[in-house]
Design a protein around this motif. Structure first.
Motif, mmCIF file in Angstrom:
data_model
loop_
_atom_site.group_PDB
_atom_site.id
_atom_site.type_symbol
_atom_site.label_atom_id
_atom_site.label_comp_id
_atom_site.label_asym_id
_atom_site.label_seq_id
_atom_site.Cartn_x
_atom_site.Cartn_y
_atom_site.Cartn_z
ATOM 1 N N ARG A 1 39.522 47.729 44.464
ATOM 2 C CA ARG A 1 40.763 47.002 44.263
ATOM 3 C C ARG A 1 41.844 47.972 43.764
ATOM 4 N N THR A 2 43.091 47.624 43.999
ATOM 5 C CA THR A 2 44.204 48.391 43.447
ATOM 6 C C THR A 2 45.169 47.442 42.747
ATOM 7 N N LYS A 3 45.749 47.927 41.680
ATOM 8 C CA LYS A 3 46.773 47.181 40.949
ATOM 9 C C LYS A 3 47.847 48.182 40.566
ATOM 10 N N GLY A 4 48.950 48.155 41.303
ATOM 11 C CA GLY A 4 49.953 49.195 41.127
ATOM 12 C C GLY A 4 49.368 50.536 41.546
ATOM 13 N N LYS A 5 49.395 51.502 40.654
ATOM 14 C CA LYS A 5 48.827 52.822 40.926
ATOM 15 C C LYS A 5 47.380 52.942 40.456
ATOM 16 N N ASP A 6 46.844 51.886 39.863
ATOM 17 C CA ASP A 6 45.498 51.922 39.312
ATOM 18 C C ASP A 6 44.460 51.458 40.325
ATOM 19 N N THR A 7 43.301 52.100 40.294
ATOM 20 C CA THR A 7 42.147 51.675 41.087
ATOM 21 C C THR A 7 41.207 50.890 40.191
ATOM 22 N N LEU A 8 40.711 49.767 40.681
ATOM 23 C CA LEU A 8 39.838 48.893 39.902
ATOM 24 C C LEU A 8 38.534 48.644 40.645
ATOM 25 N N ALA A 9 37.463 48.425 39.898
ATOM 26 C CA ALA A 9 36.171 48.032 40.462
ATOM 27 C C ALA A 9 35.924 46.578 40.083
ATOM 28 N N GLU A 10 35.838 45.716 41.082
ATOM 29 C CA GLU A 10 35.628 44.291 40.830
ATOM 30 C C GLU A 10 34.194 43.914 41.180
ATOM 31 N N VAL A 11 33.460 43.412 40.212
ATOM 32 C CA VAL A 11 32.049 43.096 40.391
ATOM 33 C C VAL A 11 31.870 41.627 40.743
ATOM 34 N N ASN A 12 31.093 41.372 41.789
ATOM 35 C CA ASN A 12 30.717 40.006 42.169
ATOM 36 C C ASN A 12 29.193 39.940 42.117
ATOM 37 N N LYS A 13 28.660 39.233 41.135
ATOM 38 C CA LYS A 13 27.204 39.146 40.949
ATOM 39 C C LYS A 13 26.748 37.692 40.904
ATOM 40 N N LYS A 14 27.474 36.825 41.599
ATOM 41 C CA LYS A 14 27.184 35.395 41.548
ATOM 42 C C LYS A 14 25.802 35.049 42.073
ATOM 43 N N PHE B 1 22.664 46.792 45.452
ATOM 44 C CA PHE B 1 24.035 47.055 45.040
ATOM 45 C C PHE B 1 24.838 47.522 46.252
ATOM 46 N N ASN B 2 25.772 46.689 46.690
ATOM 47 C CA ASN B 2 26.673 47.014 47.792
ATOM 48 C C ASN B 2 28.005 47.443 47.176
ATOM 49 N N ILE B 3 28.297 48.729 47.216
ATOM 50 C CA ILE B 3 29.424 49.286 46.469
ATOM 51 C C ILE B 3 30.352 50.032 47.421
ATOM 52 N N ASP B 4 31.648 49.813 47.269
ATOM 53 C CA ASP B 4 32.626 50.471 48.130
ATOM 54 C C ASP B 4 32.637 51.975 47.874
ATOM 55 N N LYS B 5 32.532 52.745 48.951
ATOM 56 C CA LYS B 5 32.397 54.202 48.839
ATOM 57 C C LYS B 5 33.654 54.884 48.300
ATOM 58 N N ARG B 6 34.794 54.195 48.291
ATOM 59 C CA ARG B 6 36.048 54.800 47.831
ATOM 60 C C ARG B 6 36.180 54.825 46.316
ATOM 61 N N LEU B 7 35.378 54.048 45.625
ATOM 62 C CA LEU B 7 35.492 53.954 44.164
ATOM 63 C C LEU B 7 35.020 55.233 43.476
ATOM 64 N N PRO B 8 35.690 55.658 42.402
ATOM 65 C CA PRO B 8 35.224 56.822 41.642
ATOM 66 C C PRO B 8 34.054 56.449 40.735
ATOM 67 N N LEU B 9 33.220 57.425 40.422
ATOM 68 C CA LEU B 9 32.043 57.167 39.580
ATOM 69 C C LEU B 9 32.428 56.656 38.203
ATOM 70 N N ARG B 10 33.576 57.064 37.676
ATOM 71 C CA ARG B 10 33.980 56.625 36.332
ATOM 72 C C ARG B 10 34.130 55.106 36.254
ATOM 73 N N LEU B 11 34.367 54.463 37.404
ATOM 74 C CA LEU B 11 34.471 53.007 37.440
ATOM 75 C C LEU B 11 33.164 52.345 37.846
ATOM 76 N N VAL B 12 32.424 52.985 38.739
ATOM 77 C CA VAL B 12 31.199 52.393 39.272
ATOM 78 C C VAL B 12 30.046 52.419 38.275
ATOM 79 N N ILE B 13 29.762 53.587 37.722
ATOM 80 C CA ILE B 13 28.541 53.753 36.918
ATOM 81 C C ILE B 13 28.519 52.879 35.667
ATOM 82 N N PRO B 14 29.616 52.707 34.910
ATOM 83 C CA PRO B 14 29.558 51.800 33.752
ATOM 84 C C PRO B 14 29.140 50.379 34.143
ATOM 85 N N GLU B 15 29.599 49.901 35.302
ATOM 86 C CA GLU B 15 29.209 48.562 35.759
ATOM 87 C C GLU B 15 27.736 48.529 36.153
ATOM 88 N N VAL B 16 27.279 49.590 36.799
ATOM 89 C CA VAL B 16 25.862 49.679 37.167
ATOM 90 C C VAL B 16 24.995 49.720 35.913
#
Length: 216
Positions: free
Chosen positions: A57-70, A80-95
């Motif tokens: 996801r993007t919000k302005g100039k920021d990149t966001l990782a949105e988790v759907n675990k319903k 875990f189906n994760i978008d390849k464009r996301l940086p690890l700093r956003l992905v790994i904390p959620e993992v």
């Protein structure tokens, strides 16, 4: 409930649907995740699984990782189906949060249930899965100086010296340590998740067990 949109009209469309994972959300909006790619399959099929999605996801100039675990069911294998464009700093904390949730579960714990990353095998043109249940992540720089560092530009370094990918295994086994499992594998926090999956698959080919991973 989310489900994959089938793309069977042609061989091209079948493969394209592996690279881009399409999801239909209950509200009717179409979502997509760009999956990482590799040229090998580690695991070809996972049964009794629950999908977890992490969207780009993007919000302005920021990149966001949105988790759907319903759809997560604690006693099943998690994919875990994760978008390849996301940086690890956003992905790994959620993992890490989801890993801990599953590890700390008591009432519905299933010791046999595993965690997998999904990706597309570009050679065999199939969906593939990378198990990572036993990987323990740390969002910090390790204290040890004997680290294998993968940077965001696809370079590998050990003790501040660049090492060619094809030479890494012999380099590790010639280091003055008891065994290569004492090494710490580290990744740049700005590395994309897609590059990380390719590096992870490469590390598995080295046949090194019981290692920690650091993101910094």
């Amino acid at each position: 409930m989310c489900h994959f949109v089938q793309q069977n009209q042609s061989k091209f469309m079948k493969y394209f649907s592996l690279i881009v994972l399409f999801l239909m959300i209950s509200c009717g909006n179409k979502e997509d995740i760009l999956l990482p790619k590799s040229n090998v399959t580690i695991v070809s099929n996972v049964e009794d699984h629950s999908p977890i999605y992490i969207f780009f996801r993007t919000k302005g100039k920021d990149t966001l990782a949105e988790v759907n675990k319903k759809n997560e069911i604690i006693s099943t294998n998690w994919i875990f189906n994760i978008d390849k464009r996301l940086p690890l700093r956003l992905v790994i904390p959620e993992v890490m949060k989801l890993q801990e949730k599953k590890r700390n579960e008591v009432a519905h714990k299933n010791e046999a249930a595993q965690n997998y990353y999904s990706y597309a095998d570009s050679i065999h043109k199939n969906m593939a899965f990378l198990p990572f249940t036993e990987v323990h992540y740390k969002m910090e720089k390790p204290k040890s100086s004997l680290i294998v560092f993968f940077d965001k530009n696809n370079k590998i370094s050990i003790l501040n010296a660049d090492v060619k990918r094809e030479d890494l295994q012999s380099y590790l086994y010639n280091l003055p340590i008891e065994n290569p499992s004492q090494m710490q594998f580290c990744f740049a926090q700005e590395m994309t998740y897609g590059s990380y999956i390719q590096d992870e698959i490469f590390i598995r080919s080295l046949k090194i067990d019981n290692y920690e991973e650091f993101i910094y």
